[in-house]
Design an enzyme around this catalytic site. Structure first.
Site, PDB file in Angstrom:
ATOM      1  N   HIS A  62      -5.835   2.461   4.020  1.00 38.77           N
ATOM      2  CA  HIS A  62      -4.796   3.244   4.700  1.00 38.77           C
ATOM      3  C   HIS A  62      -3.891   3.988   3.714  1.00 38.77           C
ATOM      4  O   HIS A  62      -3.251   4.966   4.085  1.00 38.77           O
ATOM      5  CB  HIS A  62      -3.966   2.366   5.659  1.00 38.77           C
ATOM      6  CG  HIS A  62      -3.029   1.398   5.011  1.00 38.77           C
ATOM      7  ND1 HIS A  62      -3.271   0.038   4.959  1.00 38.77           N
ATOM      8  CD2 HIS A  62      -1.835   1.580   4.398  1.00 38.77           C
ATOM      9  CE1 HIS A  62      -2.270  -0.566   4.351  1.00 38.77           C
ATOM     10  NE2 HIS A  62      -1.376   0.346   3.998  1.00 38.77           N
ATOM     11  N   ASP A  79     -10.121  -1.752   6.314  1.00 43.34           N
ATOM     12  CA  ASP A  79      -8.934  -1.275   5.600  1.00 43.34           C
ATOM     13  C   ASP A  79      -9.022  -1.573   4.112  1.00 43.34           C
ATOM     14  O   ASP A  79      -8.043  -1.984   3.484  1.00 43.34           O
ATOM     15  CB  ASP A  79      -7.658  -1.857   6.189  1.00 43.34           C
ATOM     16  CG  ASP A  79      -6.410  -1.065   5.755  1.00 43.34           C
ATOM     17  OD1 ASP A  79      -6.587   0.041   5.197  1.00 43.34           O
ATOM     18  OD2 ASP A  79      -5.286  -1.562   5.939  1.00 43.34           O
ATOM     19  N   SER A  83       1.008  -2.817  -0.270  1.00 41.73           N
ATOM     20  CA  SER A  83      -0.334  -2.643   0.278  1.00 41.73           C
ATOM     21  C   SER A  83      -1.379  -2.516  -0.820  1.00 41.73           C
ATOM     22  O   SER A  83      -1.217  -1.734  -1.754  1.00 41.73           O
ATOM     23  CB  SER A  83      -0.393  -1.379   1.142  1.00 41.73           C
ATOM     24  OG  SER A  83      -0.060  -1.645   2.467  1.00 41.73           O
TER      25      SER A  83
END
Length: 284
Positions: A127, A159, A234
Site C-alpha cells: 500500500h 499487501d 508500515s
C-alpha cells in the site's frame, strides 16, 4: 525548545471489524437486543483500522523536547529494559530502511522496509507503493545513504511488495522466525520510521495471533501487538527478543482516527516468507 515536524497522518481504508456474526451478535459478543427486546446503546466511538504509511504533505504533529528543570512534575523512572531486547534492537536497526514512493506529480507516501537476504531484497507493504501512484521508489539507509530501488514484484492481496537495492548498499538481512513459533505474551519490538523518525524502536508484547482484520476488500490474518505503531511504520519488522522477524507492521486500530491506541497488526511471517519467495522466484 526544539520541534520536529511529522510527515503525515493515518490514511487508509476504514472499516468496522469484524462484521456481525450470522446469529446477530455484535463483534464484541453481546446480543444485538437485550432480553426485553431493546437494542443496546451503540459504541460512542467507531473502531477502525487504517494502513500506517504516511502521506507526505499532511501535518501529523510535533515531537517536543523539553528542558530539565523547567518546572512541572518530575518524570517517573523508566522501567528497566530486558537486556535481550536491547540486543535485539541493536541487531535489527541496521537492516531497516525508510521507503519513499512517488513524487510531486503522482503523490507520495513514506513507510519502512527491511532486508531479507544477501542479494539486498527488501520487504515492505504494497500500500506504500500504491499510495505513491506507481512512481519511483527511493530507499534511505540507516547511515543516511539513498538508493533508487527496483520494484521486484507486488502482491496487493497480501499487501506485500519486494524491492531491491544495489549490492553496494550492504544492508544486513534480518533473520526470520520459524512459522508457528510466535506465542501470545512474548515481548516484541516494532522498528521503522514513524512520522519520518528513522530507526525508531518501540516495545510491547504479542497480544493475539490469527486476528482477522480487513483492509479494503481483503481480509488478513494478523499478529496483534500493543507495541506503538504509527504512520510511517508500515512495512517495517515486528521482531521477537531474539531479533527474528515475526511479522510486517501494516495497520493500526484507531478511535475517531486519532493515532495509535495500542492495537496494531502485523502480517505473520509465514505468509510474508511464502509471498516473498514467490515474488523473488519470479522476478529475481
Amino acid at each position: 525548545m526544539a520541534v520536529q515536524t511529522g510527515l503525515g497522518e493515518p490514511r487508509g481504508p476504514w472499516f468496522i471489524s469484524p462484521e456481525l456474526d450470522p446469529d446477530g451478535r455484535g463483534w464484541w459478543g453481546a446480543p444485538e437486543r437485550d432480553p426485553g427486546g431493546r437494542r443496546p446503546g451503540r459504541l460512542l466511538a467507531v473502531l477502525g483500522v487504517v494502513a500506517v504509511s504516511a502521506v507526505s504533505g499532511a501535518l501529523a504533529g510535533g515531537v517536543v523536547a523539553s528542558r530539565d528543570g523547567a518546572g512541572g512534575p518530575a518524570a517517573a523512572s523508566a522501567a528497566p529494559v530486558p537486556a535481550e531486547l536491547v540486543t535485539a534492537a541493536e541487531r535489527t536497526v541496521p537492516g531497516v530502511v525508510s521507503v519513499l514512493a512517488g513524487g510531486a506529480s503522482s503523490g507520495s507516501a513514506t513507510g519502512s522496509g527491511f532486508a531479507v537476504d544477501d542479494q539486498q531484497h527488501l520487504i515492505t507493504n504494497d500500500h506504500i507503493l500504491a499510495k505513491g501512484g506507481g512512481g519511483p521508489v527511493t530507499v534511505e539507509l540507516p547511515d543516511g545513504r539513498r538508493f533508487a530501488a527496483e520494484v521486484v514484484g507486488r502482491e496487493p492481496r497480501s499487501d506485500l511488495a519486494v524491492l531491491k537495492v544495489p549490492a553496494s548498499a550492504g544492508l544486513t538481512p534480518l533473520p526470520l522466525a520459524k512459522p508457528g513459533a510466535t506465542r501470545v505474551g512474548e515481548p516484541v519490538l516494532a522498528v521503522g520510521s514513524p512520522l519520518g523518525l528513522a530507526g525508531t524502536v518501540t516495545a510491547g508484547i504479542v497480544s493475539a495471533l490469527d486476528r482477522e482484520v480487513r483492509l479494503g476488500n481483503n481480509r488478513h490474518s494478523a499478529v496483534q501487538t500493543d507495541a506503538s505503531i504509527n504512520p510511517g511504520n508500515s512495512g517495517g519488522p515486528l521482531v521477537n527478543a531474539r531479533g527474528e522477524v515475526v511479522g510486517v507492521n501494516t495497520a493500526i486500530a484507531t478511535i475517531d482516527g486519532n493515532g495509535s491506541i495500542g492495537i496494531g497488526f502485523a502480517i505473520p511471517i509465514d505468509q510474508v516468507q511464502q509471498t516473498a519467495d514467490t515474488i523473488i522466484g519470479k522476478g529475481g
